[in-house]
Write an enzyme that holds these catalytic residues in place. Structure first.
Site, PDB file in Angstrom:
ATOM      1  N   GLU A  77      15.701  -6.672   9.442  1.00 46.10           N
ATOM      2  CA  GLU A  77      15.071  -5.965   8.319  1.00 46.10           C
ATOM      3  C   GLU A  77      14.600  -4.570   8.721  1.00 46.10           C
ATOM      4  O   GLU A  77      14.700  -3.629   7.930  1.00 46.10           O
ATOM      5  CB  GLU A  77      13.907  -6.803   7.772  1.00 46.10           C
TER       6      GLU A  77
ATOM      7  N   ARG B 204       1.921 -12.105   8.058  1.00 44.48           N
ATOM      8  CA  ARG B 204       2.078 -13.199   7.099  1.00 44.48           C
ATOM      9  C   ARG B 204       0.722 -13.806   6.733  1.00 44.48           C
ATOM     10  O   ARG B 204       0.501 -14.218   5.593  1.00 44.48           O
ATOM     11  CB  ARG B 204       3.051 -14.250   7.631  1.00 44.48           C
TER      12      ARG B 204
ATOM     13  N   LYS C 153       5.485  -3.700  -2.648  1.00 46.69           N
ATOM     14  CA  LYS C 153       6.430  -3.846  -3.761  1.00 46.69           C
ATOM     15  C   LYS C 153       6.028  -2.993  -4.973  1.00 46.69           C
ATOM     16  O   LYS C 153       4.892  -2.498  -5.053  1.00 46.69           O
ATOM     17  CB  LYS C 153       6.528  -5.329  -4.137  1.00 46.69           C
TER      18      LYS C 153
ATOM     19  N   THR D 166       3.495 -17.030  -0.444  1.00 45.51           N
ATOM     20  CA  THR D 166       4.426 -16.306  -1.324  1.00 45.51           C
ATOM     21  C   THR D 166       3.958 -16.329  -2.769  1.00 45.51           C
ATOM     22  O   THR D 166       4.014 -15.313  -3.466  1.00 45.51           O
ATOM     23  CB  THR D 166       5.835 -16.949  -1.240  1.00 45.51           C
TER      24      THR D 166
ATOM     25  N   TYR E 212      18.078  -8.605   0.382  1.00 45.14           N
ATOM     26  CA  TYR E 212      17.761 -10.004   0.059  1.00 45.14           C
ATOM     27  C   TYR E 212      19.003 -10.893   0.030  1.00 45.14           C
ATOM     28  O   TYR E 212      19.001 -11.928  -0.641  1.00 45.14           O
ATOM     29  CB  TYR E 212      17.036 -10.066  -1.284  1.00 45.14           C
TER      30      TYR E 212
ATOM     31  N   PHE F  33      16.309 -17.466  -8.386  1.00 42.95           N
ATOM     32  CA  PHE F  33      15.438 -16.328  -8.680  1.00 42.95           C
ATOM     33  C   PHE F  33      16.030 -14.993  -8.231  1.00 42.95           C
ATOM     34  O   PHE F  33      15.386 -13.960  -8.357  1.00 42.95           O
ATOM     35  CB  PHE F  33      14.054 -16.536  -8.048  1.00 42.95           C
TER      36      PHE F  33
ATOM     37  N   ASN G 123       4.592 -10.119  -6.245  1.00 43.50           N
ATOM     38  CA  ASN G 123       3.597 -10.638  -5.299  1.00 43.50           C
ATOM     39  C   ASN G 123       3.161  -9.602  -4.256  1.00 43.50           C
ATOM     40  O   ASN G 123       2.759  -9.944  -3.146  1.00 43.50           O
ATOM     41  CB  ASN G 123       4.085 -11.944  -4.654  1.00 43.50           C
TER      42      ASN G 123
ATOM     43  N   HIS H 162       6.120  -7.796   0.882  1.00 43.82           N
ATOM     44  CA  HIS H 162       7.081  -8.605   1.619  1.00 43.82           C
ATOM     45  C   HIS H 162       6.795  -8.444   3.097  1.00 43.82           C
ATOM     46  O   HIS H 162       6.372  -7.372   3.530  1.00 43.82           O
ATOM     47  CB  HIS H 162       8.521  -8.147   1.335  1.00 43.82           C
TER      48      HIS H 162
ATOM     49  N   ARG I 224      -2.073 -11.306  -1.384  1.00 48.05           N
ATOM     50  CA  ARG I 224      -1.476 -11.896  -2.594  1.00 48.05           C
ATOM     51  C   ARG I 224      -2.518 -12.579  -3.466  1.00 48.05           C
ATOM     52  O   ARG I 224      -2.439 -12.519  -4.693  1.00 48.05           O
ATOM     53  CB  ARG I 224      -0.327 -12.826  -2.210  1.00 48.05           C
TER      54      ARG I 224
HETATM   55  P1  CMP Z   1       9.627 -12.062  -0.442  1.00 50.61           P
HETATM   56  O1  CMP Z   1       8.836 -12.324   0.770  1.00 50.61           O
HETATM   57  O2  CMP Z   1       9.859 -10.635  -0.799  1.00 50.61           O
HETATM   58  O3  CMP Z   1      11.057 -12.788  -0.311  1.00 50.61           O
HETATM   59  C1  CMP Z   1      11.799 -13.176  -1.437  1.00 50.61           C
HETATM   60  C2  CMP Z   1      11.030 -13.071  -2.711  1.00 50.61           C
HETATM   61  O4  CMP Z   1      11.544 -13.802  -3.793  1.00 50.61           O
HETATM   62  C3  CMP Z   1       9.631 -13.622  -2.519  1.00 50.61           C
HETATM   63  O5  CMP Z   1       8.898 -12.750  -1.692  1.00 50.61           O
HETATM   64  C4  CMP Z   1       9.169 -13.767  -3.961  1.00 50.61           C
HETATM   65  O6  CMP Z   1       8.583 -12.573  -4.456  1.00 50.61           O
HETATM   66  C5  CMP Z   1      10.472 -14.013  -4.723  1.00 50.61           C
HETATM   67  N1  CMP Z   1      10.555 -15.379  -5.266  1.00 50.61           N
HETATM   68  C6  CMP Z   1      10.637 -15.695  -6.570  1.00 50.61           C
HETATM   69  N2  CMP Z   1      10.704 -17.019  -6.736  1.00 50.61           N
HETATM   70  C7  CMP Z   1      10.658 -17.575  -5.497  1.00 50.61           C
HETATM   71  C8  CMP Z   1      10.680 -18.911  -5.002  1.00 50.61           C
HETATM   72  N3  CMP Z   1      10.771 -19.978  -5.824  1.00 50.61           N
HETATM   73  N4  CMP Z   1      10.609 -19.111  -3.661  1.00 50.61           N
HETATM   74  C9  CMP Z   1      10.528 -18.046  -2.814  1.00 50.61           C
HETATM   75  N5  CMP Z   1      10.521 -16.760  -3.233  1.00 50.61           N
HETATM   76  C10 CMP Z   1      10.569 -16.513  -4.549  1.00 50.61           C
END
Ligand code: CMP
Length: 141
Positions: A127, A86, A10, A92, A50, A58, A113, A116, A103
């Site tokens: 994806e 993962r 990211k 996350t 997304y 969010f 973070n 992805h 992370r």
């Molecule tokens: P990612 O795996 O890229 O998928 C969606 C992204 O939304 C996640 O990582 C986070 O960076 C972001 N995000 C922000 N707030 C939340 C939340 N409450 N739960 C999950 N993802 C979140």
């Protein structure tokens, strides 16, 4: 089984000059980078990628962040690549991520973070197809 998963480094991690550090972690875990590209996502691309999160509170922040700078997108291939990636990424929310994960070690906030990764085989297929044609993926044993 050998799987493929879609990974994104990211904008926060690209900005901190951590592409190599993150690629090293993938390779050290036995994951092969079989396709890769740097790009600056458009709003349309970020919203499309997304789309499953469109109704989440969010979503706007997520799209804003993901379009804030260039990203690296890559396909990782290997035994249980989806689960393994993962594991390497960690939870996350960096505050909840285990020590030694990307992370935990490199990221600060749930939005910024660092990485992805696809969460399941069907998502991985969708994806990967979002970013790469079949002839852009260089599978290797
Ligand atoms: P990612 O795996 O890229 O998928 C969606 C992204 O939304 C996640 O990582 C986070 O960076 C972001 N995000 C922000 N707030 C939340 C939340 N409450 N739960 C999950 N993802 C979140």
């Amino acid at each position: 089984a050998v799987e493929r998963t879609l990974s994104i480094v990211k904008p926060d991690a690209v900005g901190r000059n951590q592409i190599g550090e993150i690629y090293r972690r993938f390779e050290s875990a036995g994951l092969r980078i079989v396709a890769a590209r740097m790009l600056h996502l458009s709003r349309e691309q970020a919203e499309g990628f997304y789309a499953v999160h469109r109704e989440r509170p969010f979503f706007e922040a997520l799209v804003g962040f993901m379009t804030s700078g260039p990203v690296m997108v890559q396909v990782l291939e290997g035994e249980e690549a989806i689960r393994k990636n993962r594991e390497i990424m960690g939870a996350t929310n960096p505050a909840e991520a285990a020590a030694g994960t990307i992370r935990h070690d490199l990221a600060e906030t749930i939005d910024a973070n660092a990485v992805h990764g696809s969460d399941a085989p069907e998502t991985a297929r969708d994806e990967i197809a979002f970013f790469f044609r079949d002839d852009e993926i260089h599978s290797r044993g």
